[in-house]
Design an enzyme around this catalytic site. Sequence first.
Site, mmCIF file in Angstrom:
data_model
loop_
_atom_site.group_PDB
_atom_site.id
_atom_site.type_symbol
_atom_site.label_atom_id
_atom_site.label_comp_id
_atom_site.label_asym_id
_atom_site.label_seq_id
_atom_site.Cartn_x
_atom_site.Cartn_y
_atom_site.Cartn_z
ATOM 1 N N GLY A 14 33.430 52.301 78.386
ATOM 2 C CA GLY A 14 32.597 52.336 79.585
ATOM 3 C C GLY A 14 31.819 51.065 79.856
ATOM 4 O O GLY A 14 30.792 51.097 80.541
ATOM 5 N N SER A 15 32.316 49.918 79.373
ATOM 6 C CA SER A 15 31.563 48.682 79.637
ATOM 7 C C SER A 15 31.620 48.317 81.127
ATOM 8 O O SER A 15 30.638 47.808 81.678
ATOM 9 C CB SER A 15 32.063 47.529 78.770
ATOM 10 O OG SER A 15 33.373 47.163 79.117
ATOM 11 N N MET A 95 41.974 56.121 81.901
ATOM 12 C CA MET A 95 43.321 56.007 81.331
ATOM 13 C C MET A 95 44.159 57.270 81.555
ATOM 14 O O MET A 95 44.658 57.866 80.597
ATOM 15 C CB MET A 95 43.224 55.665 79.839
ATOM 16 C CG MET A 95 42.361 54.458 79.526
ATOM 17 S SD MET A 95 42.795 52.977 80.461
ATOM 18 C CE MET A 95 44.114 52.379 79.437
ATOM 19 N N ARG A 96 44.279 57.679 82.796
ATOM 20 C CA ARG A 96 45.143 58.817 83.126
ATOM 21 C C ARG A 96 46.084 58.423 84.252
ATOM 22 O O ARG A 96 45.677 57.720 85.179
ATOM 23 C CB ARG A 96 44.317 60.028 83.609
ATOM 24 C CG ARG A 96 43.377 60.612 82.604
ATOM 25 C CD ARG A 96 44.060 61.249 81.428
ATOM 26 N NE ARG A 96 45.016 62.295 81.786
ATOM 27 C CZ ARG A 96 45.978 62.717 80.976
ATOM 28 N NH1 ARG A 96 46.152 62.151 79.794
ATOM 29 N NH2 ARG A 96 46.786 63.683 81.343
ATOM 30 N N ASN A 110 41.441 50.488 91.366
ATOM 31 C CA ASN A 110 41.632 50.447 89.915
ATOM 32 C C ASN A 110 41.475 49.014 89.409
ATOM 33 O O ASN A 110 41.802 48.054 90.099
ATOM 34 C CB ASN A 110 43.041 50.956 89.577
ATOM 35 C CG ASN A 110 43.306 50.973 88.080
ATOM 36 O OD1 ASN A 110 42.459 51.400 87.291
ATOM 37 N ND2 ASN A 110 44.464 50.486 87.671
ATOM 38 N N HIS A 112 42.682 46.376 86.539
ATOM 39 C CA HIS A 112 43.809 46.212 85.616
ATOM 40 C C HIS A 112 43.729 44.838 84.942
ATOM 41 O O HIS A 112 43.536 43.824 85.621
ATOM 42 C CB HIS A 112 45.136 46.368 86.369
ATOM 43 C CG HIS A 112 46.302 46.381 85.446
ATOM 44 N ND1 HIS A 112 46.636 47.489 84.694
ATOM 45 C CD2 HIS A 112 47.198 45.409 85.114
ATOM 46 C CE1 HIS A 112 47.688 47.198 83.943
ATOM 47 N NE2 HIS A 112 48.048 45.957 84.184
HETATM 48 C C1 GRF Z 1 39.542 47.477 80.811
HETATM 49 O O1 GRF Z 1 40.129 46.400 80.163
HETATM 50 C C2 GRF Z 1 40.375 47.872 82.017
HETATM 51 O O2 GRF Z 1 41.030 46.803 82.621
HETATM 52 C C3 GRF Z 1 41.379 48.798 81.402
HETATM 53 O O3 GRF Z 1 40.636 49.530 80.450
HETATM 54 C C4 GRF Z 1 39.563 48.726 79.962
HETATM 55 C C5 GRF Z 1 38.310 49.548 80.043
HETATM 56 O O4 GRF Z 1 37.244 49.020 79.316
HETATM 57 N N1 GRF Z 1 42.006 49.598 82.435
HETATM 58 P P1 GRF Z 1 35.799 49.708 79.411
HETATM 59 O O5 GRF Z 1 35.935 51.171 79.044
HETATM 60 O O6 GRF Z 1 35.277 49.538 80.802
HETATM 61 O O7 GRF Z 1 34.952 48.975 78.404
#
Ligand code: GRF
Length: 193
Positions: A14-15, A95-96, A110, A112
């Site tokens: 969740g950063s 991640m779904r 989204n 990526h």
């Molecule tokens: C990120 O690198 C994003 O691009 C990918 O998942 C990661 C999520 O990181 N889809 P966080 O949970 O926001 O720290």
Amino acid sequence: MVIKKIAVLFSGTGSNMEKIVKEVHKKTFNGTTLEIAVLICNNPNAKGIEKAKKYGLETTIIDHTRFESREDFDLVLVDTIKQSGAELTVLAGFMRILTPYFTKNIKAINLHPSLLPLFKGAHAIEESFASDMKVGGVTVHYVNEELDGGNIIAQKAFEKTDNMTLESFEETIHSIEHTLLPQTIIKILTQKE
Ligand code: GRF
């Protein structure tokens, strides 16, 4: 005063969600105040849930393992987003794989960790690091029925130097993500034509 609401979905650390909370939530740009209407997570053990609490924000947990099918999960997801009044949904490390029911009903963007259309899917960072490309990058795009396939809204590239390790490559990606995603949300919702 105009208020525009967003839904933020995450699955893990969740950063990126945290950056949105800090840079976007309850902030006013061009006379428009942006507000997180709902935070949603599909993983009850995600670290991001505690992070959100630090800011006084509760997360709605929709545990995907409790549903028989992707469609059943998406039915509840779409309903929760609609009820929140959010006009834009942000997938910030969510991640779904989403079904057409979701993509037809929800306007979503989204994040990526590659320069799309290259390196789609869950191993984008490893694959772009291992490739012989001299740049890596980050993309924010609209969500459609094709995985990592919707129209590109924003992209930022960086040079892949010879001394980079997978770790430093990944760190560079995350630091770009942390500014590109909030900036893009603000641009989409508050830019005057
Ligand atoms: C990120 O690198 C994003 O691009 C990918 O998942 C990661 C999520 O990181 N889809 P966080 O949970 O926001 O720290």
